[in-house]
Write an enzyme that holds these catalytic residues in place. Structure first.
Site, PDB file in Angstrom:
ATOM      1  N   GLU A  90     -19.746  31.479 -23.942  1.00 11.56           N
ATOM      2  CA  GLU A  90     -19.396  30.350 -24.825  1.00 11.56           C
ATOM      3  C   GLU A  90     -20.032  30.409 -26.208  1.00 11.56           C
ATOM      4  O   GLU A  90     -20.614  29.426 -26.666  1.00 11.56           O
ATOM      5  CB  GLU A  90     -19.763  29.032 -24.126  1.00 11.56           C
ATOM      6  N   ASN A 131     -17.557  35.796 -22.098  1.00 12.23           N
ATOM      7  CA  ASN A 131     -16.891  34.764 -21.291  1.00 12.23           C
ATOM      8  C   ASN A 131     -16.815  33.431 -22.045  1.00 12.23           C
ATOM      9  O   ASN A 131     -17.811  32.985 -22.623  1.00 12.23           O
ATOM     10  CB  ASN A 131     -17.735  34.583 -20.003  1.00 12.23           C
ATOM     11  N   HIS A 167     -10.847  26.544 -17.008  1.00 11.24           N
ATOM     12  CA  HIS A 167     -11.078  25.204 -16.452  1.00 11.24           C
ATOM     13  C   HIS A 167      -9.971  24.311 -16.996  1.00 11.24           C
ATOM     14  O   HIS A 167     -10.022  23.904 -18.157  1.00 11.24           O
ATOM     15  CB  HIS A 167     -12.444  24.665 -16.891  1.00 11.24           C
ATOM     16  N   GLU A 197     -13.317  31.475 -13.970  1.00 11.70           N
ATOM     17  CA  GLU A 197     -13.851  30.225 -13.393  1.00 11.70           C
ATOM     18  C   GLU A 197     -12.733  29.217 -13.155  1.00 11.70           C
ATOM     19  O   GLU A 197     -12.872  28.026 -13.443  1.00 11.70           O
ATOM     20  CB  GLU A 197     -14.884  29.600 -14.354  1.00 11.70           C
ATOM     21  N   ASP A 199     -10.316  26.399 -12.238  1.00 11.14           N
ATOM     22  CA  ASP A 199     -10.095  25.191 -11.448  1.00 11.14           C
ATOM     23  C   ASP A 199      -9.127  24.312 -12.240  1.00 11.14           C
ATOM     24  O   ASP A 199      -8.984  24.479 -13.435  1.00 11.14           O
ATOM     25  CB  ASP A 199     -11.399  24.459 -11.058  1.00 11.14           C
TER      26      ASP A 199
HETATM   27  C1  XIL Z   1     -21.152  24.464 -14.171  1.00  6.57           C
HETATM   28  C2  XIL Z   1     -21.712  24.761 -12.805  1.00  6.57           C
HETATM   29  O1  XIL Z   1     -20.726  24.579 -11.816  1.00  6.57           O
HETATM   30  C3  XIL Z   1     -22.978  24.103 -12.519  1.00  6.57           C
HETATM   31  O2  XIL Z   1     -23.537  24.450 -11.298  1.00  6.57           O
HETATM   32  C4  XIL Z   1     -23.975  24.111 -13.644  1.00  6.57           C
HETATM   33  O3  XIL Z   1     -24.507  22.835 -13.608  1.00  6.57           O
HETATM   34  C5  XIL Z   1     -23.376  24.334 -15.024  1.00  6.57           C
HETATM   35  O4  XIL Z   1     -22.054  23.870 -15.099  1.00  6.57           O
HETATM   36  N1  XIL Z   1     -18.764  27.080 -17.812  1.00  6.57           N
HETATM   37  C6  XIL Z   1     -19.629  27.952 -17.184  1.00  6.57           C
HETATM   38  C7  XIL Z   1     -20.298  27.551 -15.949  1.00  6.57           C
HETATM   39  O5  XIL Z   1     -19.764  29.105 -17.619  1.00  6.57           O
HETATM   40  O6  XIL Z   1     -21.604  28.079 -15.867  1.00  6.57           O
HETATM   41  C8  XIL Z   1     -20.330  26.042 -15.795  1.00  6.57           C
HETATM   42  O7  XIL Z   1     -20.803  25.765 -14.519  1.00  6.57           O
HETATM   43  C9  XIL Z   1     -18.954  25.462 -16.015  1.00  6.57           C
HETATM   44  C10 XIL Z   1     -18.499  25.734 -17.399  1.00  6.57           C
END
Ligand code: XIL
Length: 279
Positions: A90, A131, A167, A197, A199
């Protein structure tokens, strides 16, 4: 699978002279015992910074040394056991510019090149990824990511791939064709592209209709990506709605994954399985 919480800077290196390897070692052992490919997450991020780093008032040289030693220690410890690393997480802003982070302010804008080089030295066989989120389709942020990694390739920085976090919010998914075009242009740079990631969060209550729509979003992204050169993996951010970061982070939203809170298969799981079978 992904290391999730075990290897965030603040978790694994909470004090200057203290590493906490237990949770990371457990995840690595589980992956090995079950023959699972493991993704390390994440070496450099503006979140999950321990206070000893964030408030440490180090000189640039000291901080570079600290970071190099952090990366060398962790990547070196798991050398050969972690197939992919999310090296930098990020670092690009919404408008496509380089994000003003602790690392950029204190190490200068070329910190990204530097940390990829350190990670590569520590495990020359690990695939190293940049990422980010909200850069899945086309637009100013994904252009910013594209330009960053294109420049890295041109400078000979050892980067192997780009992670598209994915996401999504059910009401506003990216256009699958834009995602395909974005993967294609990143792939054309010689990079792998992983969805890292995924969802798809739903405004609660999660009705049958919303879950059917969610299944369509999941499979549209999968189907758009599968045949694009460079596309390498689709990773979900969890598997059961019982354990997901969404409920805490986005109040009023939930049910983002392929299995429900009782570990039962959801429509999205059915359509994803069919999509993979067809491929
Ligand atoms: C989320 C995780 O699910 C948590 O366990 C932690 O609190 C941080 O937040 N982008 C990312 C992840 O790269 O590391 C994040 O994970 C979600 C957004």
């Amino acid at each position: 699978m992904v290391t999730n919480n075990a290897m965030y800077f603040s978790q694994i290196h909470p004090e200057r002279d203290r590493y906490v390897f237990g949770p990371g070692d457990t995840v690595v052992a589980f992956a090995q015992a079950n023959n699972m490919r493991l993704r390390g997450h994440t070496l450099i991020w503006h979140n999950m910074l321990p206070s000893w780093v964030a408030e440490g008032k180090f000189t640039r040289e000291d901080l570079a040394e600290i970071l190099k030693s952090h990366i060398t220690t962790i990547v070196g410890r798991y050398r050969g056991k972690i197939a992919e690393w999310d090296v930098v997480n990020e670092a690009i802003e919404k408008d496509g510019s380089l994000r003003d982070t602790f690392w950029r302010r204190n190490l200068g804008p070329d910190y990204i090149d530097q940390v990829f080089r350190w990670a590569h030295e520590a495990d020359p066989d690990a695939a190293l990824f940049y990422n980010d989120y909200d850069g899945e389709g086309l637009g100013v942020k994904s252009d910013g990511i594209y330009n960053l990694v294109k420049g890295m390739r041109e400078r000979g920085v050892p980067i192997d791939g780009v992670g598209l976090q994915m996401h999504l919010r059910l009401e506003a998914p990216p256009n699958p064709k834009d995602v395909a075009d974005n993967i294609r242009r990143l792939g054309a740079l010689g990079l792998k592209v992983d969805i890292t990631e995924m969802d798809v969060r739903v405004k609660l209550p999660a009705t049958a209709e919303k879950l059917a729509d969610q299944a369509r979003v999941y499979s549209a992204i999968l189907n758009a990506s599968l045949s694009i050169p460079g596309f390498n993996a689709l990773v979900l951010w969890g598997f059961t709605d019982r354990h997901t970061w969404i409920t805490a982070k986005f109040p009023g939203y939930g049910a983002p994954l392929l299995f429900d809170e009782d570990y039962q298969s959801k429509p999205a799981h059915e359509t994803m399985s069919k999509g993979l079978d067809r491929h």
